[in-house]
Design a protein around this motif. Structure first.
Motif, short mmCIF file in Angstrom:
data_model
loop_
_atom_site.label_atom_id
_atom_site.label_comp_id
_atom_site.label_asym_id
_atom_site.label_seq_id
_atom_site.Cartn_x
_atom_site.Cartn_y
_atom_site.Cartn_z
N ILE A 60 0.78 -1.23 -0.01
CA ILE A 60 -0.12 0.13 -0.10
C ILE A 60 1.08 1.33 0.00
CG2 ILE A 60 -1.54 1.28 1.58
CD1 ILE A 60 -2.93 -1.42 2.07
N ALA A 61 1.90 1.08 0.92
CA ALA A 61 2.88 2.36 0.96
C ALA A 61 3.67 2.65 -0.60
CB ALA A 61 3.94 2.13 1.85
N PHE A 62 3.99 1.52 -1.07
CA PHE A 62 4.60 1.63 -2.40
C PHE A 62 3.60 2.11 -3.45
CE2 PHE A 62 5.58 -0.44 -6.57
CZ PHE A 62 6.94 0.27 -6.64
N ILE A 63 2.45 1.95 -3.37
CA ILE A 63 1.36 2.44 -4.34
C ILE A 63 1.12 3.79 -4.14
CG2 ILE A 63 -1.17 2.31 -5.22
CD1 ILE A 63 -0.94 -0.76 -4.80
N LEU A 64 1.04 4.31 -2.79
CA LEU A 64 0.60 5.62 -2.40
C LEU A 64 1.84 6.45 -2.78
CD1 LEU A 64 -1.34 5.28 0.88
CD2 LEU A 64 -2.25 5.59 -1.35
N LEU A 65 3.13 6.01 -2.57
CA LEU A 65 4.23 6.84 -2.99
C LEU A 65 4.83 6.67 -4.26
CD1 LEU A 65 6.38 5.83 0.17
CD2 LEU A 65 5.37 8.09 -0.24
N SER A 66 4.01 6.10 -5.11
CA SER A 66 4.71 6.00 -6.48
C SER A 66 4.61 7.24 -7.35
CB SER A 66 3.69 4.85 -7.34
OG SER A 66 2.37 5.57 -7.44
N THR A 67 3.58 7.95 -7.33
CA THR A 67 3.89 9.15 -7.97
C THR A 67 4.78 10.31 -7.45
OG1 THR A 67 2.00 10.42 -6.46
CG2 THR A 67 1.30 9.20 -8.67
N THR A 68 4.96 10.28 -6.22
CA THR A 68 5.96 11.16 -5.58
C THR A 68 7.21 10.57 -5.95
OG1 THR A 68 4.56 11.52 -3.51
CG2 THR A 68 6.97 11.86 -3.48
N ASN A 69 7.57 9.08 -5.98
CA ASN A 69 8.80 8.79 -6.38
C ASN A 69 9.01 9.07 -7.82
OD1 ASN A 69 9.45 7.74 -3.94
ND2 ASN A 69 8.60 5.55 -4.37
N PHE A 70 7.99 8.87 -8.64
CA PHE A 70 8.19 9.21 -9.97
C PHE A 70 8.64 10.58 -10.21
CE2 PHE A 70 6.39 11.03 -13.99
CZ PHE A 70 6.51 9.71 -15.07
N ARG A 71 7.99 11.57 -9.73
CA ARG A 71 8.51 12.92 -9.82
C ARG A 71 9.72 13.10 -9.28
NH1 ARG A 71 3.76 14.09 -7.04
NH2 ARG A 71 4.76 14.95 -5.31
N LEU A 72 10.25 12.48 -8.00
CA LEU A 72 11.49 12.78 -7.46
C LEU A 72 12.66 12.18 -8.24
CD1 LEU A 72 12.92 13.90 -4.86
CD2 LEU A 72 12.55 11.72 -3.87
N SER A 73 12.31 10.78 -8.99
CA SER A 73 13.60 10.51 -9.60
C SER A 73 13.68 11.20 -10.85
CB SER A 73 12.93 8.82 -9.95
OG SER A 73 12.04 8.72 -10.71
N ARG A 74 12.73 11.68 -11.55
CA ARG A 74 13.09 12.21 -12.93
C ARG A 74 13.74 13.51 -12.39
NH1 ARG A 74 8.98 11.88 -17.77
NH2 ARG A 74 8.83 9.35 -17.84
N THR A 75 13.12 14.14 -11.31
CA THR A 75 13.92 15.50 -11.03
C THR A 75 15.27 15.24 -10.81
OG1 THR A 75 11.78 16.22 -10.29
CG2 THR A 75 13.77 17.49 -9.51
N ILE A 76 15.75 14.19 -9.77
CA ILE A 76 17.04 13.87 -9.78
C ILE A 76 17.77 13.67 -10.77
CG2 ILE A 76 18.56 12.25 -8.57
CD1 ILE A 76 16.34 12.10 -6.29
N TRP A 77 17.28 12.89 -11.81
CA TRP A 77 17.90 12.48 -13.06
C TRP A 77 18.16 13.76 -13.88
CZ3 TRP A 77 20.25 8.23 -14.33
CH2 TRP A 77 20.83 8.03 -15.65
N MET A 78 17.39 14.89 -13.81
CA MET A 78 17.62 15.96 -14.72
C MET A 78 18.77 16.73 -13.72
SD MET A 78 14.25 17.46 -16.13
CE MET A 78 13.12 17.28 -14.72
N TYR A 79 18.88 16.74 -12.54
CA TYR A 79 19.71 17.40 -11.74
C TYR A 79 21.15 16.78 -11.97
CZ TYR A 79 16.92 21.34 -9.58
OH TYR A 79 16.49 22.37 -9.32
N ILE A 80 21.17 15.50 -12.17
CA ILE A 80 22.42 14.73 -12.43
C ILE A 80 23.01 15.28 -13.71
CG2 ILE A 80 23.72 12.62 -12.97
CD1 ILE A 80 21.57 11.12 -10.79
N PHE A 81 22.40 15.56 -14.57
CA PHE A 81 22.73 15.80 -15.86
C PHE A 81 22.36 17.11 -16.39
CE2 PHE A 81 22.14 11.27 -16.26
CZ PHE A 81 23.29 11.03 -16.75
N ARG A 82 22.63 18.17 -15.36
CA ARG A 82 22.17 19.60 -15.50
C ARG A 82 23.13 20.40 -16.25
NH1 ARG A 82 21.21 22.99 -10.20
NH2 ARG A 82 23.48 23.22 -9.60
N ASN A 83 24.57 20.06 -15.88
CA ASN A 83 25.80 20.78 -16.46
C ASN A 83 26.33 20.12 -17.74
OD1 ASN A 83 25.40 22.70 -14.59
ND2 ASN A 83 26.48 21.61 -13.11
N VAL A 84 25.88 18.93 -18.07
CA VAL A 84 26.35 18.07 -19.22
C VAL A 84 25.81 18.69 -20.50
CG1 VAL A 84 26.51 15.76 -20.07
CG2 VAL A 84 26.33 15.89 -17.65
#
Length: 115
Positions: A91-115
């Motif tokens: 249940i926690a995994f399902i409820l956190l899925s949208t938050t994790n989706f947003r967070l993972s994409r944002t982290i990925w963009m910040y990893i490659f922001r200066n490349v």
């Protein structure tokens, strides 16, 4: 420290002012977050190339596993049995899925922001 706050707020990795997501999504209504194509403030394109966010799946895994482990250990500390723990974690995994989706994409963009 401001970079970490901007990641959690979902700000543009280029100007750190514009928002990355139009809609934040809602797991109760089965709605996924919707990303903007470009930053409203600086015009930075969020998707650099087709398949750019493929690597964000690995970041999502790295974000979700510690969350579930902490939840599992907290449930074990409370003395719950295995079946209720599995149900709670799912249940926690399902409820956190949208938050994790947003967070993972944002982290990925910040990893490659200066490349």
């Amino acid at each position: 420290m401001s970079m970490i706050l901007n990641i959690f707020r979902g700000r543009c990795p280029h100007c750190e002012k514009g928002r990355i997501f139009e809609k934040l999504g809602n797991p109760f209504l089965f709605q996924m977050p919707k990303m903007k194509q470009k930053c409203d403030v600086c015009g930075h394109s969020f998707e650099r190339e087709p398949g750019f966010f493929f690597g964000a799946m690995f970041v999502s895994y790295a974000v979700a596993v510690p969350q579930m482990v902490v939840l599992l250990l907290a449930c074990k500390a409370l003395g719950l049995e295995n079946i209720p723990i599995i149900i709670i974690v799912i249940i926690a995994f399902i409820l956190l899925s949208t938050t994790n989706f947003r967070l993972s994409r944002t982290i990925w963009m910040y990893i490659f922001r200066n490349v």
